[in-house]
Design a protein around this motif. Sequence first.
Motif, PDB file in Angstrom:
ATOM      1  N   LEU A 182      -4.185  -3.907  -7.584  1.00 21.64           N
ATOM      2  CA  LEU A 182      -3.653  -3.237  -8.775  1.00 21.64           C
ATOM      3  C   LEU A 182      -2.629  -2.199  -8.354  1.00 21.64           C
ATOM      4  N   LYS A 183      -1.740  -1.869  -9.287  1.00 18.56           N
ATOM      5  CA  LYS A 183      -0.749  -0.820  -9.009  1.00 18.56           C
ATOM      6  C   LYS A 183      -1.442   0.523  -8.883  1.00 18.56           C
ATOM      7  N   GLY A 184      -0.912   1.395  -8.034  1.00 19.41           N
ATOM      8  CA  GLY A 184      -1.462   2.740  -7.918  1.00 19.41           C
ATOM      9  C   GLY A 184      -1.507   3.396  -9.283  1.00 19.41           C
ATOM     10  N   GLY A 185      -2.589   4.129  -9.585  1.00 21.13           N
ATOM     11  CA  GLY A 185      -2.701   4.767 -10.898  1.00 21.13           C
ATOM     12  C   GLY A 185      -3.412   3.886 -11.912  1.00 21.13           C
ATOM     13  N   PHE A 212       0.806  -1.226   0.000  1.00 21.31           N
ATOM     14  CA  PHE A 212       0.000   0.000   0.000  1.00 21.31           C
ATOM     15  C   PHE A 212       0.840   1.277   0.000  1.00 21.31           C
ATOM     16  N   ASP A 213       1.947   1.293   0.750  1.00 20.71           N
ATOM     17  CA  ASP A 213       2.753   2.525   0.821  1.00 20.71           C
ATOM     18  C   ASP A 213       3.815   2.585  -0.282  1.00 20.71           C
ATOM     19  N   LEU A 214       4.604   1.507  -0.404  1.00 14.48           N
ATOM     20  CA  LEU A 214       5.704   1.557  -1.374  1.00 14.48           C
ATOM     21  C   LEU A 214       5.189   1.474  -2.804  1.00 14.48           C
ATOM     22  N   LEU A 215       4.241   0.583  -3.039  1.00 10.10           N
ATOM     23  CA  LEU A 215       3.761   0.387  -4.418  1.00 10.10           C
ATOM     24  C   LEU A 215       2.463   1.134  -4.691  1.00 10.10           C
ATOM     25  N   LYS A 216       1.945   1.812  -3.663  1.00 13.89           N
ATOM     26  CA  LYS A 216       0.686   2.567  -3.802  1.00 13.89           C
ATOM     27  C   LYS A 216      -0.422   1.678  -4.394  1.00 13.89           C
ATOM     28  N   ALA A 217      -0.416   0.418  -3.957  1.00 12.87           N
ATOM     29  CA  ALA A 217      -1.394  -0.529  -4.492  1.00 12.87           C
ATOM     30  C   ALA A 217      -2.808  -0.148  -4.058  1.00 12.87           C
ATOM     31  N   ILE A 218      -3.775  -0.561  -4.878  1.00 11.76           N
ATOM     32  CA  ILE A 218      -5.180  -0.386  -4.503  1.00 11.76           C
ATOM     33  C   ILE A 218      -5.871  -1.739  -4.628  1.00 11.76           C
ATOM     34  N   VAL A 219      -6.951  -1.895  -3.867  1.00 12.17           N
ATOM     35  CA  VAL A 219      -7.755  -3.104  -3.963  1.00 12.17           C
ATOM     36  C   VAL A 219      -9.083  -2.717  -4.590  1.00 12.17           C
ATOM     37  N   VAL A 220      -9.449  -3.437  -5.655  1.00  7.46           N
ATOM     38  CA  VAL A 220     -10.689  -3.108  -6.351  1.00  7.46           C
ATOM     39  C   VAL A 220     -11.572  -4.357  -6.436  1.00  7.46           C
ATOM     40  N   PHE A 221     -12.881  -4.151  -6.244  1.00  4.87           N
ATOM     41  CA  PHE A 221     -13.846  -5.255  -6.260  1.00  4.87           C
ATOM     42  C   PHE A 221     -14.651  -5.201  -7.568  1.00  4.87           C
ATOM     43  N   PRO A 222     -14.356  -6.087  -8.530  1.00  2.00           N
ATOM     44  CA  PRO A 222     -15.160  -6.097  -9.754  1.00  2.00           C
ATOM     45  C   PRO A 222     -16.468  -6.874  -9.541  1.00  2.00           C
ATOM     46  N   VAL A 223     -17.564  -6.367 -10.096  1.00  2.00           N
ATOM     47  CA  VAL A 223     -18.855  -7.072  -9.999  1.00  2.00           C
ATOM     48  C   VAL A 223     -19.509  -7.055 -11.380  1.00  2.00           C
TER      49      VAL A 223
END
Length: 401
Positions: free
Chosen positions: A347-350, A316-327
């Motif tokens: 997913l990668k940040g951005g 989350f901090d170093l790679l600025k990852a995000i978690v996304v829920f596809p439906v």
Amino acid sequence: MLVGVVGKPNVGKSTFFAAATLKDVPIADYPFTTIKANVGIAHIVTECVHGEMGVKDTPRNSICVNGKRLIPVKIVDVAGLVEGASAGKGLGNQFLDDLRQADALIQVVDASGSTDLEGRKVPAGTHDPLRDIEMVEHEFDLWMFGILKRDWEKATRSLEQAGGKIVEHLAERLSGLSVTFADVEQVLLRLRFRTEKPSQWTDDQIMQLVVETRKLTKPSLLAANKADLPTSPPNIRRLKDTGREVIPCASEAELLLRRAAEHGLVGYTPGDPKFSVREEQKLSAPQANALRLVDERVMKVFGGTGVQDAVNRAFFDLLKAIVVFPVEDETKLTDREGRVLPDAFVLKGGATALDLARTVHSELAEGFLYAVDARTGMRLAADHVLKNRDIVKIVSSGKRG
Ligand SMILES: Nc1nc2c(ncn2[C@@H]2O[C@H](COP(=O)(O)OP(=O)(O)OP(=O)(O)O)[C@@H](O)[C@H]2O)c(=O)[nH]1
Ligand SMILES: [Mg+2]
């Protein structure tokens, strides 16, 4: 995305890895226990969205525990690194090769100071862990420097004659290290080197380039391990004084807790600040004693073992990852089979709506029409940048759309 667990020998890298993945790997109190890299699945933890959305979820690719979603991520534990490794000492370059694909690093440090620069046991508190960090990073840099310096003069001269671009040459040389063209461009822009005459760059300049490239493409945090030992707290303070991101870790304690939880002996979710003993009568005296020590020396002092925190922060901090829920149904928040919030993707940040489509299925991406934000009902374009915990439906003309 891949996170590497690195450090000098005998600091507890494999213990950290085993605690994070529950994979059985060799752990022992002497240097070079690990020879071949271990790849395993850890989890990052984020608040699940089912509570906020008022639904009961049925996860498929991830786990939901006490309102938290645990999503699988890949980590790699490599052999210990000693001074001269870049030139073949110890287990040499091989472990560096195992780190090529890593996007971020968790550098494990023996905060107790009970192992010397080569990982041999010494009386606790007699070795300064700050020296290890410099050594590890310097070896990494020397290794990358060696890759660039290989026929540097010949390569840069012919590049200059042919009117080629140094950015392309560097990106090509470092492509196996998960370094992109854009990364090199960013570093060169910052350093302001004369890009039309790379053959005149000094070794110092090439080293500067290497250091900046490492910082950008292999960002790292420090896991101050063996935090349970009495000589650790002062060193942890000194490590923090360097301004680096430091997470006190007790990998052995985490391993004990996770294994005990697996057997139903304790109630513990990775990252929790405490645990509860479930079946006191089933514990042997040494087990009960070990758990008491974990409680007194780790949980009460540091508010957790730090292992889950380190994995989370790497992503989350170093790679600025995000978690996304596809439906597939944005009102019921289900997939085609009616599972509620089945998947969570890292997913990668951005990352954009189109990136999410690519991650779910290539056909979804090929026929991408638009996406829908399930919270607001708003339509999102392909280049819309997603946020952490977004719930997204993808509308596609592809077969799976
Ligand atoms: N007290 C304490 N000891 C630990 C902790 N983590 C690991 N150790 C001990 O440190 C020693 C080395 O652990 P490993 O996990 O094998 O270390 P490593 O860094 O993978 O070592 P190499 O593979 O040889 O480079 C073992 O005796 C572990 O039990 C911890 O949190 N606290
Ligand atoms: Mg090891």
